[in-house]
Design a protein around this motif. Structure first.
Motif, PDB file in Angstrom:
ATOM      1  N   ARG A  12     -10.007 -13.246  -5.500  1.00 23.34           N
ATOM      2  CA  ARG A  12      -9.868 -14.207  -6.459  1.00 23.34           C
ATOM      3  C   ARG A  12      -9.562 -13.801  -7.584  1.00 23.34           C
ATOM      4  O   ARG A  12      -8.814 -14.437  -8.703  1.00 23.34           O
ATOM      5  CB  ARG A  12     -11.163 -15.251  -6.496  1.00 23.34           C
ATOM      6  CG  ARG A  12     -11.379 -16.307  -5.294  1.00 23.34           C
ATOM      7  CD  ARG A  12     -12.655 -16.926  -5.365  1.00 23.34           C
ATOM      8  NE  ARG A  12     -12.936 -17.688  -4.142  1.00 23.34           N
ATOM      9  CZ  ARG A  12     -14.076 -18.187  -3.632  1.00 23.34           C
ATOM     10  NH1 ARG A  12     -15.298 -17.869  -4.408  1.00 23.34           N
ATOM     11  NH2 ARG A  12     -14.076 -18.780  -2.709  1.00 23.34           N
ATOM     12  N   GLU A  40      -5.965 -12.424  -7.918  1.00 25.43           N
ATOM     13  CA  GLU A  40      -5.008 -13.709  -8.071  1.00 25.43           C
ATOM     14  C   GLU A  40      -5.130 -14.467  -9.582  1.00 25.43           C
ATOM     15  O   GLU A  40      -4.039 -14.652 -10.138  1.00 25.43           O
ATOM     16  CB  GLU A  40      -5.494 -14.690  -7.027  1.00 25.43           C
ATOM     17  CG  GLU A  40      -4.588 -15.734  -6.989  1.00 25.43           C
ATOM     18  CD  GLU A  40      -4.559 -16.721  -5.570  1.00 25.43           C
ATOM     19  OE1 GLU A  40      -3.762 -17.537  -5.745  1.00 25.43           O
ATOM     20  OE2 GLU A  40      -5.363 -16.409  -4.856  1.00 25.43           O
ATOM     21  N   ARG A  62      -1.813 -14.557 -11.797  1.00 23.91           N
ATOM     22  CA  ARG A  62      -1.121 -15.690 -12.351  1.00 23.91           C
ATOM     23  C   ARG A  62      -1.210 -15.650 -13.898  1.00 23.91           C
ATOM     24  O   ARG A  62      -0.344 -16.259 -14.618  1.00 23.91           O
ATOM     25  CB  ARG A  62      -1.917 -16.897 -11.969  1.00 23.91           C
ATOM     26  CG  ARG A  62      -1.610 -17.098 -10.423  1.00 23.91           C
ATOM     27  CD  ARG A  62      -2.532 -18.308  -9.847  1.00 23.91           C
ATOM     28  NE  ARG A  62      -2.270 -18.604  -8.417  1.00 23.91           N
ATOM     29  CZ  ARG A  62      -1.331 -18.772  -7.567  1.00 23.91           C
ATOM     30  NH1 ARG A  62      -0.021 -18.940  -8.436  1.00 23.91           N
ATOM     31  NH2 ARG A  62      -1.336 -18.769  -6.450  1.00 23.91           N
ATOM     32  N   GLN A 111      -0.223  -8.665  -9.883  1.00 23.93           N
ATOM     33  CA  GLN A 111       0.561  -9.267  -9.208  1.00 23.93           C
ATOM     34  C   GLN A 111       1.373  -8.256  -8.155  1.00 23.93           C
ATOM     35  O   GLN A 111       1.457  -8.802  -6.937  1.00 23.93           O
ATOM     36  CB  GLN A 111       1.984  -9.458 -10.023  1.00 23.93           C
ATOM     37  CG  GLN A 111       1.603 -10.569 -10.988  1.00 23.93           C
ATOM     38  CD  GLN A 111       2.808 -10.575 -12.028  1.00 23.93           C
ATOM     39  OE1 GLN A 111       3.557  -9.721 -12.193  1.00 23.93           O
ATOM     40  NE2 GLN A 111       2.780 -11.882 -12.821  1.00 23.93           N
ATOM     41  N   LEU A 131      -1.406  -8.374  -5.522  1.00 23.05           N
ATOM     42  CA  LEU A 131      -1.514  -9.599  -4.743  1.00 23.05           C
ATOM     43  C   LEU A 131      -0.199  -9.868  -3.577  1.00 23.05           C
ATOM     44  O   LEU A 131      -0.509 -10.097  -2.692  1.00 23.05           O
ATOM     45  CB  LEU A 131      -1.418 -10.776  -5.964  1.00 23.05           C
ATOM     46  CG  LEU A 131      -1.685 -12.379  -5.378  1.00 23.05           C
ATOM     47  CD1 LEU A 131      -2.972 -12.329  -4.549  1.00 23.05           C
ATOM     48  CD2 LEU A 131      -1.363 -13.029  -6.227  1.00 23.05           C
ATOM     49  N   TYR A 155      -0.676 -10.324   0.569  1.00 19.81           N
ATOM     50  CA  TYR A 155       0.071 -11.194   1.109  1.00 19.81           C
ATOM     51  C   TYR A 155       0.988 -10.837   2.506  1.00 19.81           C
ATOM     52  O   TYR A 155       1.038 -11.203   3.454  1.00 19.81           O
ATOM     53  CB  TYR A 155       1.095 -12.139   0.408  1.00 19.81           C
ATOM     54  CG  TYR A 155       0.451 -13.297  -0.221  1.00 19.81           C
ATOM     55  CD1 TYR A 155       0.160 -14.193   0.395  1.00 19.81           C
ATOM     56  CD2 TYR A 155       0.204 -13.277  -1.662  1.00 19.81           C
ATOM     57  CE1 TYR A 155      -0.507 -15.416  -0.104  1.00 19.81           C
ATOM     58  CE2 TYR A 155      -0.384 -14.444  -2.370  1.00 19.81           C
ATOM     59  CZ  TYR A 155      -0.956 -15.410  -1.482  1.00 19.81           C
ATOM     60  OH  TYR A 155      -1.334 -16.570  -2.077  1.00 19.81           O
ATOM     61  N   ARG A 211      -5.760 -11.752   3.010  1.00 18.69           N
ATOM     62  CA  ARG A 211      -6.514 -12.935   2.366  1.00 18.69           C
ATOM     63  C   ARG A 211      -7.217 -14.160   3.335  1.00 18.69           C
ATOM     64  O   ARG A 211      -7.382 -14.936   3.163  1.00 18.69           O
ATOM     65  CB  ARG A 211      -5.496 -13.780   1.551  1.00 18.69           C
ATOM     66  CG  ARG A 211      -4.741 -12.936   0.444  1.00 18.69           C
ATOM     67  CD  ARG A 211      -3.408 -13.408  -0.210  1.00 18.69           C
ATOM     68  NE  ARG A 211      -3.916 -14.725  -0.603  1.00 18.69           N
ATOM     69  CZ  ARG A 211      -4.658 -14.892  -1.846  1.00 18.69           C
ATOM     70  NH1 ARG A 211      -4.829 -13.918  -2.611  1.00 18.69           N
ATOM     71  NH2 ARG A 211      -4.820 -16.226  -2.357  1.00 18.69           N
ATOM     72  N   TRP A 259       5.561 -12.101  -5.308  1.00 16.31           N
ATOM     73  CA  TRP A 259       4.772 -11.507  -6.255  1.00 16.31           C
ATOM     74  C   TRP A 259       5.266 -10.297  -6.541  1.00 16.31           C
ATOM     75  O   TRP A 259       5.165  -9.609  -7.810  1.00 16.31           O
ATOM     76  CB  TRP A 259       3.431 -11.484  -5.681  1.00 16.31           C
ATOM     77  CG  TRP A 259       2.646 -12.751  -5.908  1.00 16.31           C
ATOM     78  CD1 TRP A 259       2.243 -13.633  -4.856  1.00 16.31           C
ATOM     79  CD2 TRP A 259       2.115 -13.427  -7.017  1.00 16.31           C
ATOM     80  NE1 TRP A 259       1.617 -14.917  -5.464  1.00 16.31           N
ATOM     81  CE2 TRP A 259       1.772 -14.648  -6.676  1.00 16.31           C
ATOM     82  CE3 TRP A 259       2.125 -13.238  -8.496  1.00 16.31           C
ATOM     83  CZ2 TRP A 259       1.365 -15.715  -7.729  1.00 16.31           C
ATOM     84  CZ3 TRP A 259       1.749 -14.008  -9.448  1.00 16.31           C
ATOM     85  CH2 TRP A 259       1.310 -15.140  -8.897  1.00 16.31           C
TER      86      TRP A 259
END
Length: 222
Positions: free
Chosen positions: A32, A35, A39, A46, A49, A53, A58, A70
């Motif tokens: 979290r 992320e 953001r 980034q 992240l 993915y 995740r 990302w």
């Protein structure tokens, strides 16, 4: 031979004082945090992240398209690992439409920043004429950079290019040098290539190539 580029997890760059200096303990909380940082515009977050993915870290199935989204954000901020991962996705059409020309461009950006895997992949595209004109001279340049960076398959590629003499640039001495180094690095098939080439190269060129290989190793501290 298809190029392979593997990017591992990397540490975040130091963050501005207004942000937390490191992620909290615990996997879920850490994800979290990454992320939120991503953001907020943190380029390294980034990239991480994007990796999460791509690899399905995740708690869900891998999502190549979201990974590319990302990676692109981090790549546009200059993270070389993200540039290389974006290029790889573009090269093979993973999570995005295949675009070899764009792949070449992003590999180039990562290569210029010294990422050896990207240097190898860029050289491969240049040698094969993927995403733009074929350019063996530039391919040799980037293969040499990748070899210095520790990509041993670049040694084999250099040996092959010089042995084939594409574009009228055959150089058996250079070919023998690179194949010696590739063989010492354990690259498959290079010992047989060396034996074959030994029957074609002049004795003085073979001995000079052996000296060249020793000098190259010494220059690299190997």
């Amino acid at each position: 031979m298809l190029p392979v580029l593997v990017a591992g997890l990397i540490a975040l760059s130091p963050l501005p004082p207004a942000r937390a200096a490191e992620p909290p303990a615990g996997y879920v909380e850490a994800m979290r945090w990454y992320e939120a940082q991503a953001r907020a515009g943190n380029a390294r977050a980034q990239f991480l992240l994007g990796l999460s993915y791509e690899q399905g870290l995740r708690g869900a199935e891998p999502d190549a398209a979201e990974a590319v989204r990302w990676y692109r954000k981090a790549a546009e901020q200059g993270v070389p690992e993200a540039q290389a991962k974006l290029a790889l996705a573009l090269q093979f059409g993973r999570g995005v439409a295949a675009d070899p020309a764009e792949a070449r461009r992003w590999y180039g950006k990562a290569a210029e920043q010294g990422l050896a895997g990207a240097q190898y992949n860029l050289a491969y595209l240049l040698e094969a004429g993927l995403g733009g004109p074929r350019d063996t001279s530039r391919a040799i340049y980037w293969y040499e950079k990748a070899a210095v960076g520790g990509v041993s398959r670049a040694l084999t590629a250099l040996g092959g290019l010089h042995a084939r003499g594409e574009d009228g640039q055959q150089n058996l001495r250079e070919a023998y040098k690179w194949l010696i180094l590739a063989s010492e690095a354990g690259e498959p098939g290079t010992a047989d290539m060396l034996r074959q080439l030994a029957g074609e190269i002049a004795t003085e060129d073979r001995e000079a190539a052996e000296s060249d290989a020793r000098r190259w190793r010494a220059a690299q501290g190997r």
